[in-house]
Motif scaffolding. Structure first.
Motif, PDB file in Angstrom:
ATOM      1  N   LYS A   1       4.549  13.793 -41.875  1.00  0.00           N
ATOM      2  CA  LYS A   1       5.793  12.959 -42.519  1.00  0.00           C
ATOM      3  C   LYS A   1       5.242  11.806 -43.293  1.00  0.00           C
TER       4      LYS A   1
ATOM      5  N   PRO B   1       8.003   3.611 -33.633  1.00  0.00           N
ATOM      6  CA  PRO B   1       8.187   2.429 -33.458  1.00  0.00           C
ATOM      7  C   PRO B   1       7.571   1.539 -34.204  1.00  0.00           C
TER       8      PRO B   1
ATOM      9  N   LEU C   1       3.106   2.768 -26.875  1.00  0.00           N
ATOM     10  CA  LEU C   1       2.200   3.887 -27.297  1.00  0.00           C
ATOM     11  C   LEU C   1       0.654   3.827 -26.536  1.00  0.00           C
TER      12      LEU C   1
ATOM     13  N   SER D   1      14.312  10.374 -32.963  1.00  0.00           N
ATOM     14  CA  SER D   1      12.985  10.505 -32.032  1.00  0.00           C
ATOM     15  C   SER D   1      13.058  10.218 -30.602  1.00  0.00           C
TER      16      SER D   1
ATOM     17  N   TYR E   1      12.451  12.773 -27.669  1.00  0.00           N
ATOM     18  CA  TYR E   1      11.209  12.627 -27.027  1.00  0.00           C
ATOM     19  C   TYR E   1      11.697  11.919 -25.727  1.00  0.00           C
TER      20      TYR E   1
ATOM     21  N   PHE F   1       1.479   9.630 -26.251  1.00  0.00           N
ATOM     22  CA  PHE F   1       2.101  10.805 -26.836  1.00  0.00           C
ATOM     23  C   PHE F   1       1.496  12.143 -27.324  1.00  0.00           C
TER      24      PHE F   1
HETATM   25  P1  TYD Z   1       2.618   8.275 -34.278  1.00  0.00           P
HETATM   26  O1  TYD Z   1       1.220   8.052 -34.253  1.00  0.00           O
HETATM   27  O2  TYD Z   1       3.319   7.508 -35.427  1.00  0.00           O
HETATM   28  O3  TYD Z   1       3.100   9.709 -34.291  1.00  0.00           O
HETATM   29  P2  TYD Z   1       3.515  10.648 -35.345  1.00  0.00           P
HETATM   30  O4  TYD Z   1       2.610  10.811 -36.472  1.00  0.00           O
HETATM   31  O5  TYD Z   1       3.767  12.059 -34.822  1.00  0.00           O
HETATM   32  O6  TYD Z   1       4.946   9.981 -35.869  1.00  0.00           O
HETATM   33  O7  TYD Z   1       3.227   7.639 -32.700  1.00  0.00           O
HETATM   34  C1  TYD Z   1       4.670   7.720 -32.525  1.00  0.00           C
HETATM   35  C2  TYD Z   1       4.983   8.521 -31.266  1.00  0.00           C
HETATM   36  O8  TYD Z   1       5.881   7.767 -30.779  1.00  0.00           O
HETATM   37  C3  TYD Z   1       5.461   9.964 -31.336  1.00  0.00           C
HETATM   38  O9  TYD Z   1       4.714  10.725 -30.569  1.00  0.00           O
HETATM   39  C4  TYD Z   1       6.797  10.030 -31.299  1.00  0.00           C
HETATM   40  C5  TYD Z   1       7.025   8.661 -30.216  1.00  0.00           C
HETATM   41  N1  TYD Z   1       8.291   8.149 -30.146  1.00  0.00           N
HETATM   42  C6  TYD Z   1       9.274   8.283 -29.284  1.00  0.00           C
HETATM   43  O10 TYD Z   1       8.643   8.981 -28.076  1.00  0.00           O
HETATM   44  N2  TYD Z   1      10.350   7.894 -29.488  1.00  0.00           N
HETATM   45  C7  TYD Z   1      10.790   7.149 -30.325  1.00  0.00           C
HETATM   46  O11 TYD Z   1      11.959   6.577 -30.299  1.00  0.00           O
HETATM   47  C8  TYD Z   1       9.936   7.102 -31.717  1.00  0.00           C
HETATM   48  C9  TYD Z   1      10.394   6.232 -32.586  1.00  0.00           C
HETATM   49  C10 TYD Z   1       8.748   7.526 -31.355  1.00  0.00           C
END
Ligand code: TYD
Length: 213
Positions: free
Chosen positions: A19, A43, A57, A103, A107, A159
């Protein structure tokens, strides 16, 4: 698709789907066409929302219940929308967001067990019908995504330490969402090289907005 909604684009999908690479590429392309672009990740995206990101996180898996995670995500999202996204759209900028409300639906809701009706009700309460005009779902086998994540230097967040079943569920949930909202969601095979993924993204934007990129 017409109007300002068209300029608010979210990128969704599992970990390691690429992404952030695609957001950087699209932002550069739009800027080269003289467009103002604002990017954000969720977030996060404001200093307070980034502080909430560390809270939600960080720590061991299971620190927060899925319902608590949902509330924290929406607190961060509400501020991001109010202070960054809405003002940007109002002045005619494009907003590219690395994850948004889908998300939470995936999630915390479909994969995490919070009833989808509750997630949707909270969305309505906090944001009304505010949503991206276009959402790219970068679809990838969870195993492949996790291989990419493990090859990064960063420590894994909570996560990224869940079991394969959780990621399989999340993947299915995204594909289900895409079937339910085909006019907003475009599924992209993220196993292909970044250039091919980018080309599909650009085609979809051109087709939906009429903007030539
Ligand atoms: P990140 O390291 O940014 O993961 P990625 O590169 O996959 O986007 O971490 C964001 C994590 O937060 C990702 O595992 C998904 C989770 N998340 C949720 O569980 N709920 C949400 O509403 C959002 C925005 C993110």
């Amino acid at each position: 698709m017409t109007g300002k909604g068209a300029q608010f684009i979210s990128f969704e999908g599992g970990e390691g789907a690429g992404k952030s690479t695609q957001i950087k590429r699209l932002a550069a392309r739009l800027r080269a066409h003289g467009q103002e672009v604002v990017t954000a990740r969720e977030p996060g995206g404001t200093p307070d929302a980034e502080a909430l990101r560390s809270l939600v996180l960080g720590g061991a898996p299971g620190r927060w219940s899925p319902r608590e995670e949902m509330l924290l995500m929406y607190a961060a999202r509400a501020q991001l929308v109010r202070t960054v996204i809405r003002p940007a759209l109002e002045r005619g900028a494009w907003v590219l967001c690395d994850r948004f409300a889908d998300s939470t639906l995936v999630y915390q809701g479909l994969a995490g067990g919070v009833p989808v009706a509750d997630v949707r009700a909270l969305h309505r309460l906090v944001l009304g019908d505010f949503n991206p005009g276009l959402t790219f779902i970068l679809d990838l086998e969870p195993d492949q995504g996790m291989q990419r994540v493990h090859s990064r230097a960063e420590a894994l967040n909570q996560f990224e330490q869940r079991d394969t079943q959780f990621y399989e569920k999340a993947r299915e949930a995204y594909l289900r969402l895409a079937r339910e909202e085909p006019e907003r969601c475009v599924v992209i095979d993220a196993a292909r090289p970044p250039d091919a993924v980018e080309a599909q993204i650009v085609d979809a934007i051109q087709a939906r907005t009429g903007v030539q990129l």
